[in-house]
Motif scaffolding. Structure first.
Motif, PDB file in Angstrom:
ATOM      1  N   GLU A 144       0.808  -1.224   0.000  1.00 40.49           N
ATOM      2  CA  GLU A 144       0.000   0.000   0.000  1.00 40.49           C
ATOM      3  C   GLU A 144       0.843   1.278   0.000  1.00 40.49           C
ATOM      4  OE1 GLU A 144       0.052  -1.408   4.387  1.00 40.49           O
ATOM      5  OE2 GLU A 144       0.045  -2.284   2.368  1.00 40.49           O
ATOM      6  N   ASN A 145       2.133   1.158   0.268  1.00 41.63           N
ATOM      7  CA  ASN A 145       3.002   2.341   0.281  1.00 41.63           C
ATOM      8  C   ASN A 145       3.163   2.915  -1.125  1.00 41.63           C
ATOM      9  OD1 ASN A 145       3.381   2.099   3.003  1.00 41.63           O
ATOM     10  ND2 ASN A 145       5.463   1.309   2.887  1.00 41.63           N
ATOM     11  N   THR A 146       3.152   4.247  -1.211  1.00 45.09           N
ATOM     12  CA  THR A 146       3.269   4.911  -2.508  1.00 45.09           C
ATOM     13  C   THR A 146       4.174   6.124  -2.406  1.00 45.09           C
ATOM     14  OG1 THR A 146       1.011   4.248  -3.117  1.00 45.09           O
ATOM     15  CG2 THR A 146       2.006   6.024  -4.391  1.00 45.09           C
ATOM     16  N   ALA A 147       5.059   6.263  -3.389  1.00 42.49           N
ATOM     17  CA  ALA A 147       5.834   7.488  -3.583  1.00 42.49           C
ATOM     18  C   ALA A 147       5.169   8.235  -4.735  1.00 42.49           C
ATOM     19  CB  ALA A 147       7.285   7.152  -3.918  1.00 42.49           C
ATOM     20  N   TYR A 148       4.918   9.528  -4.544  1.00 39.39           N
ATOM     21  CA  TYR A 148       4.184  10.311  -5.548  1.00 39.39           C
ATOM     22  C   TYR A 148       5.158  11.256  -6.255  1.00 39.39           C
ATOM     23  CZ  TYR A 148       0.009  12.474  -7.571  1.00 39.39           C
ATOM     24  OH  TYR A 148      -0.973  12.905  -8.436  1.00 39.39           O
ATOM     25  N   PHE A 149       5.181  11.185  -7.590  1.00 39.83           N
ATOM     26  CA  PHE A 149       6.117  11.999  -8.375  1.00 39.83           C
ATOM     27  C   PHE A 149       5.359  12.895  -9.354  1.00 39.83           C
ATOM     28  CE2 PHE A 149       8.735  12.719 -12.168  1.00 39.83           C
ATOM     29  CZ  PHE A 149       9.852  13.321 -11.592  1.00 39.83           C
ATOM     30  N   VAL A 150       5.767  14.148  -9.416  1.00 40.63           N
ATOM     31  CA  VAL A 150       5.196  15.110 -10.353  1.00 40.63           C
ATOM     32  C   VAL A 150       6.297  15.580 -11.300  1.00 40.63           C
ATOM     33  CG1 VAL A 150       3.991  17.313 -10.614  1.00 40.63           C
ATOM     34  CG2 VAL A 150       3.556  15.882  -8.594  1.00 40.63           C
ATOM     35  N   SER A 151       6.082  15.413 -12.593  1.00 42.04           N
ATOM     36  CA  SER A 151       7.087  15.753 -13.592  1.00 42.04           C
ATOM     37  C   SER A 151       6.852  17.154 -14.161  1.00 42.04           C
ATOM     38  CB  SER A 151       7.057  14.736 -14.738  1.00 42.04           C
ATOM     39  OG  SER A 151       7.905  15.137 -15.794  1.00 42.04           O
ATOM     40  N   LEU A 152       7.873  18.011 -14.021  1.00 45.90           N
ATOM     41  CA  LEU A 152       7.870  19.332 -14.648  1.00 45.90           C
ATOM     42  C   LEU A 152       9.108  19.404 -15.555  1.00 45.90           C
ATOM     43  CD1 LEU A 152       6.880  21.565 -11.583  1.00 45.90           C
ATOM     44  CD2 LEU A 152       5.447  20.901 -13.515  1.00 45.90           C
ATOM     45  N   PRO A 153       8.980  18.918 -16.784  1.00 51.23           N
ATOM     46  CA  PRO A 153      10.149  18.774 -17.675  1.00 51.23           C
ATOM     47  C   PRO A 153      10.536  20.063 -18.395  1.00 51.23           C
ATOM     48  CG  PRO A 153       8.213  17.925 -18.761  1.00 51.23           C
ATOM     49  CD  PRO A 153       7.761  18.374 -17.389  1.00 51.23           C
ATOM     50  N   PHE A 154      10.836  21.081 -17.618  1.00 51.76           N
ATOM     51  CA  PHE A 154      11.216  22.377 -18.181  1.00 51.76           C
ATOM     52  C   PHE A 154      12.525  22.824 -17.530  1.00 51.76           C
ATOM     53  CE2 PHE A 154       6.622  22.000 -18.167  1.00 51.76           C
ATOM     54  CZ  PHE A 154       6.275  22.306 -19.470  1.00 51.76           C
ATOM     55  N   CYS A 155      13.459  23.322 -18.326  1.00 51.81           N
ATOM     56  CA  CYS A 155      14.759  23.763 -17.824  1.00 51.81           C
ATOM     57  C   CYS A 155      15.145  25.112 -18.442  1.00 51.81           C
ATOM     58  CB  CYS A 155      15.838  22.738 -18.155  1.00 51.81           C
ATOM     59  SG  CYS A 155      15.872  21.316 -17.047  1.00 51.81           S
ATOM     60  N   PRO A 156      15.982  25.882 -17.747  1.00 49.82           N
ATOM     61  CA  PRO A 156      16.468  27.133 -18.346  1.00 49.82           C
ATOM     62  C   PRO A 156      17.275  26.875 -19.618  1.00 49.82           C
ATOM     63  CG  PRO A 156      16.880  27.103 -15.982  1.00 49.82           C
ATOM     64  CD  PRO A 156      16.457  25.718 -16.366  1.00 49.82           C
ATOM     65  N   THR A 157      18.158  25.844 -19.549  1.00 48.17           N
ATOM     66  CA  THR A 157      18.945  25.411 -20.704  1.00 48.17           C
ATOM     67  C   THR A 157      19.129  23.907 -20.596  1.00 48.17           C
ATOM     68  OG1 THR A 157      21.039  25.701 -19.523  1.00 48.17           O
ATOM     69  CG2 THR A 157      20.249  27.581 -20.825  1.00 48.17           C
ATOM     70  N   LYS A 158      19.592  23.277 -21.667  1.00 49.73           N
ATOM     71  CA  LYS A 158      19.858  21.841 -21.636  1.00 49.73           C
ATOM     72  C   LYS A 158      21.350  21.610 -21.449  1.00 49.73           C
ATOM     73  CE  LYS A 158      18.899  17.536 -24.175  1.00 49.73           C
ATOM     74  NZ  LYS A 158      17.958  16.918 -23.253  1.00 49.73           N
ATOM     75  N   CYS A 159      21.710  20.884 -20.391  1.00 54.06           N
ATOM     76  CA  CYS A 159      23.121  20.621 -20.104  1.00 54.06           C
ATOM     77  C   CYS A 159      23.692  19.626 -21.110  1.00 54.06           C
ATOM     78  CB  CYS A 159      23.289  20.075 -18.687  1.00 54.06           C
ATOM     79  SG  CYS A 159      22.821  21.245 -17.403  1.00 54.06           S
ATOM     80  N   ALA A 160      24.993  19.694 -21.318  1.00 52.88           N
ATOM     81  CA  ALA A 160      25.645  18.863 -22.323  1.00 52.88           C
ATOM     82  C   ALA A 160      25.533  17.378 -22.029  1.00 52.88           C
ATOM     83  CB  ALA A 160      27.118  19.258 -22.438  1.00 52.88           C
ATOM     84  N   TYR A 161      25.438  17.004 -20.740  1.00 47.37           N
ATOM     85  CA  TYR A 161      25.399  15.589 -20.366  1.00 47.37           C
ATOM     86  C   TYR A 161      23.979  15.060 -20.214  1.00 47.37           C
ATOM     87  CZ  TYR A 161      24.627  17.817 -15.856  1.00 47.37           C
ATOM     88  OH  TYR A 161      24.120  18.603 -14.851  1.00 47.37           O
TER      89      TYR A 161
END
Length: 455
Positions: A144-161
């Motif tokens: 019954e245990n749950t970890a809740y994740f919210v995705s906000l896929p926005f960045c100021p810039t994209k890093c090289a790696y």
């Protein structure tokens, strides 16, 4: 060229071959099982090798596990001797060594024996043992245990790696209004599907890349799930997008843990990897955050281009001096989609293992304990990522997700949910669309499919 008469072993054996800088031109593999003996025959670049391992088999699942284990070990031993190379984790290619250790213990065996058989380096066996001790009292296997994740896929810039499905926010901001509306809708639909939330994590991307009113929409949508009573993390991210207004907003909505990620304490390296902030910006963001009483995690990366063991050591020392509750040491890992991956086919940096050793020594001296760990393919030096914590400050979300002991209800684009059935030793996955446009267009379908997935 690679051939095997056991198709399900193909990727496993290829993973072993990728551990080595030197690579064979051809590998032929054949397996047979007779009278309790596992036989693995290889022809490597025309040279034959044979290995026999006798073991008691409990059931079909155990048989498959042993079949995989002995084949990988055999190929590792051949290539290690042939090329005079060894790796920190030996023939283990899985991303969760600690999960394997728990499994051995739960089945009544000492995990040390397996790790030594797989030629894992002694200091890494000791690392796993320390992590298990640190997780005591937090590690919990309940369906019954749950970890809740919210995705906000926005960045100021994209890093090289970076290989995440993100783009500079100035190119994706037009998606934000509709994306947030869909996110609110998905969060609202999830509130009746979760039995027990242990932790909530808002990640990215860089959540602080959003403006304050946009970020507040997400925090407000989460109120019915009551995350403020549990561990509640926002991966605030890059120092250049911090503000007093955003930090106060988090405090108002009950966030109690944040991540401030310098990645390095070198301005020159920051410029090289595409970061727009400076070390001074990081210190300013950290000082702003201190007054709000958040538990803070700092991320550092070993193996960034141009860094020396000495400069990396200085970064670890600076992180320790700040006294953050958590310090996570990542080893550079390049996947498809990362700019640097396009420029190299084999990731090599002979200094990284020294950096890892340095971080372990300095963090231990400073009183930090290793509390979670995971590995990735294409990781510099075949090392690992380790989260370090002050005593009693370990992140529950990281333990639950990395050990796969709790379900993970993940909302948003590129979010992967997991349904964990501990009693059945089974995990099922549901992946939302990676790109923003498809996620927005299919939100109703996603919500319905996820409802069935978790019912």
């Amino acid at each position: 060229m690679f051939t095997t008469d056991c198709p399900f072993l193909e990727n496993e054996l290829l993973d072993v071959a990728r551990l080595f800088k030197s690579r064979p031109q051809s590998v032929e593999h054949a397996f047979r099982y007779e009278n309790g003996v596992f036989e693995n025959d290889f022809i490597i670049d025309g040279e034959p090798f044979s290995f026999s391992n006798q073991a008691f088999v409990q059931d079909e699942l155990h048989f498959k596990r042993l079949e995989r284990r002995f084949a990988k070990l055999a190929l590792y031993q051949i290539l290690s001797k042939k090329y005079g190379e060894s790796t920190p984790w030996g023939a283990l290619t899985g991303i969760r060594p600690t999960k394997l250790a728990y499994m051995e213990q739960e089945e009544g065996r000492d995990f040390h024996a397996l790790f030594e058989q797989m030629q894992v380096r002694a200091d890494n066996v000791a690392l796993v043992e320390k992590i298990l001790r640190t997780q005591a009292g937090i590690y919990e296997k309940k369906d019954e245990n749950t970890a809740y994740f919210v995705s906000l896929p926005f960045c100021p810039t994209k890093c090289a790696y970076c290989s995440f499905i993100t783009a500079p926010i100035d190119k994706t901001r037009h998606f934000l209004p509709d994306y947030l509306t869909c996110l609110e809708k998905e969060i609202s639909a999830s509130k009746d599907q979760i039995k027990r939330i242990r932790s909530t994590y808002i990640g990215g991307g860089t959540p602080f890349a959003l403006d304050t009113p946009e970020l507040e929409r997400v925090l407000k949508a989460l109120i019915p799930l009551n995350p403020a009573e549990k561990e509640y993390t926002v991966e605030a991210g890059r120092p250049d997008v911090f503000s007093e207004e955003k930090l106060q907003l988090l405090k108002t909505y009950g966030v109690n843990r944040i991540c401030i990620n310098p990645q390095t304490f070198s301005d020159e390296t920051l410029r090289a990897i595409g970061r727009k902030h400076t070390v001074k910006d990081f210190y300013h963001a950290y000082e702003m955050s201190e007054k709000y009483g958040f538990s803070v995690n700092i991320d550092l990366i070993a193996g960034l281009e141009g860094e020396t063991v000495e400069s990396f050591q200085k970064g670890i020392e600076q992180a320790c001096a700040l006294g953050a509750d958590n310090i996570t040491v990542h080893c550079l890992c390049l996947k498809s989609g990362a700019k640097l991956k396009e420029e190299t086919c084999f990731l090599e940096n002979g200094l990284v293992s020294d950096m890892v050793a340095c971080s372990r020594e300095l963090l231990s001296i400073a009183g930090y304990l290793p509390y979670y760990m995971y590995r990735q393919k294409y990781q510099v030096g075949n090392n690992e990522n380790v989260g370090w914590t002050k005593k009693g400050k370990a992140c529950v979300y990281n333990i639950d997700v990395m050990e796969e002991t709790a379900s993970n209800f993940a909302v948003g684009s590129n979010a992967v949910s997991k349904r964990v059935y501990n009693s059945l030793n089974r995990i099922e996955r549901f992946a939302s669309p990676k790109d923003l446009k498809t996620y927005i267009e299919k939100i109703d379908e996603i919500i319905e499919k996820k409802r069935k997935f978790f019912e």
